[in-house]
Design a protein around this motif. Structure first.
Motif, mmCIF file in Angstrom:
data_model
loop_
_atom_site.group_PDB
_atom_site.id
_atom_site.type_symbol
_atom_site.label_atom_id
_atom_site.label_comp_id
_atom_site.label_asym_id
_atom_site.label_seq_id
_atom_site.Cartn_x
_atom_site.Cartn_y
_atom_site.Cartn_z
ATOM 1 N N ASN A 12 0.768 -1.242 0.000
ATOM 2 C CA ASN A 12 0.000 0.000 0.000
ATOM 3 C C ASN A 12 0.805 1.304 0.000
ATOM 4 O O ASN A 12 0.217 2.375 0.075
ATOM 5 C CB ASN A 12 -0.968 0.026 1.192
ATOM 6 N N THR A 17 1.910 1.571 -8.368
ATOM 7 C CA THR A 17 1.654 2.857 -9.023
ATOM 8 C C THR A 17 2.950 3.424 -9.593
ATOM 9 O O THR A 17 2.984 3.930 -10.717
ATOM 10 C CB THR A 17 1.030 3.850 -8.015
ATOM 11 N N ASP A 121 2.093 14.378 -2.304
ATOM 12 C CA ASP A 121 0.928 15.224 -2.619
ATOM 13 C C ASP A 121 -0.007 15.335 -1.419
ATOM 14 O O ASP A 121 -0.798 16.268 -1.317
ATOM 15 C CB ASP A 121 0.179 14.646 -3.828
HETATM 16 P P1 GDP Z 1 1.499 -1.184 -3.403
HETATM 17 O O1 GDP Z 1 0.678 -2.113 -2.560
HETATM 18 O O2 GDP Z 1 2.737 -0.771 -2.689
HETATM 19 O O3 GDP Z 1 1.766 -1.724 -4.774
HETATM 20 O O4 GDP Z 1 0.633 0.163 -3.545
HETATM 21 P P2 GDP Z 1 -0.303 0.619 -4.756
HETATM 22 O O5 GDP Z 1 0.490 1.106 -5.911
HETATM 23 O O6 GDP Z 1 -1.278 -0.448 -5.030
HETATM 24 O O7 GDP Z 1 -1.017 1.895 -4.102
HETATM 25 C C1 GDP Z 1 -1.770 1.795 -2.904
HETATM 26 C C2 GDP Z 1 -2.731 2.967 -2.825
HETATM 27 O O8 GDP Z 1 -2.001 4.181 -2.685
HETATM 28 C C3 GDP Z 1 -3.582 3.130 -4.066
HETATM 29 O O9 GDP Z 1 -4.882 3.527 -3.671
HETATM 30 C C4 GDP Z 1 -2.878 4.233 -4.837
HETATM 31 O O10 GDP Z 1 -3.755 4.969 -5.662
HETATM 32 C C5 GDP Z 1 -2.368 5.100 -3.707
HETATM 33 N N1 GDP Z 1 -1.183 5.887 -4.100
HETATM 34 C C6 GDP Z 1 -0.075 5.447 -4.735
HETATM 35 N N2 GDP Z 1 0.791 6.448 -4.957
HETATM 36 C C7 GDP Z 1 0.237 7.559 -4.439
HETATM 37 C C8 GDP Z 1 0.642 8.945 -4.353
HETATM 38 O O11 GDP Z 1 1.704 9.362 -4.815
HETATM 39 N N3 GDP Z 1 -0.218 9.795 -3.726
HETATM 40 C C9 GDP Z 1 -1.406 9.386 -3.209
HETATM 41 N N4 GDP Z 1 -2.169 10.295 -2.627
HETATM 42 N N5 GDP Z 1 -1.827 8.112 -3.294
HETATM 43 C C10 GDP Z 1 -1.025 7.211 -3.885
#
Ligand code: GDP
Ligand code: MG
Length: 167
Positions: A12, A17, A121
């Motif tokens: 998360n 992303t 952000d």
């Molecule tokens: P992972 O589990 O590490 O792969 O995380 P994800 O890429 O699935 O992202 C988890 C959540 O954080 C999602 O709801 C994304 O939209 C959100 N998220 C990722 N990057 C950012 C960011 O730079 N800013 C914000 N506000 N949310 C983000």
């Protein structure tokens, strides 16, 4: 120049992303790439002169730097065998025990690691940036510390530049 770049961090924080930002549609390439036992290939970024293979390391079994394994693997399959650089991603607004666990493993690995402080952000004031950041920087020496927003694409070029330098 080519090599493995590991993206690590607890669930998360924004790893997927970020990966989308880094490789975008080239992600589909991965299905045709061979998998290795130690790394799961998430995406490949091929541009003129370099290839960055982004991997995650299931269970974070990152080899310590000077192990026999590493040397043997190097010999066995040329250059695409081990991690050149770790991108350690954290959520700039919150620090959890899971982040701590990842950090401890990374500290043992002795791999060059870049700290990516994501979701900036969401950080309205500079002093809101999580208080553990300084503590973190004291504990482990990072190649670089880069504030990013994977979601909005902020500072992704800086990440790419650092990656290229390590391939
Ligand atoms: P992972 O589990 O590490 O792969 O995380 P994800 O890429 O699935 O992202 C988890 C959540 O954080 C999602 O709801 C994304 O939209 C959100 N998220 C990722 N990057 C950012 C960011 O730079 N800013 C914000 N506000 N949310 C983000
Ligand atoms: Mg993910």
């Amino acid at each position: 120049h080519c090599g493995f770049i590991a993206i690590v961090g607890r669930p998360n924080v924004g790893k997927s992303t970020l990966l989308n930002r880094l490789v975008g549609q080239k992600l589909s390439i991965t299905s045709r790439k061979p998998q290795t036992t130690r790394h799961r290939i998430m995406g490949v970024d091929t541009r003129d002169g370099y290839q960055a293979v982004y991997v995650d390391t299931p269970g974070l079994h990152i080899e310590e730097k000077r192990t026999i394994n590493r040397l043997m693997n190097r010999a066995a399959s040329s250059s695409l065998t081990d991690v050149e650089l770790v991108l350690f991603m954290v959520d700039g607004t919150i620090w959890t025990p899971d982040d701590e666990m990842v950090l401890n493993k990374l500290m043992k690995s002795q791999l060059p690691t870049v700290l990516l402080v994501n979701k900036v952000d969401n950080v309205k004031e500079k002093y809101d940036l999580f208080p553990h950041l300084q503590e973190l920087a004291n504990k482990m020496e990072f190649v670089d510390v880069v504030p990013v927003s994977a979601k909005h694409g902020t500072n992704i070029e800086a990440v790419e530049k650092i990656v290229r330098k390590h391939l």
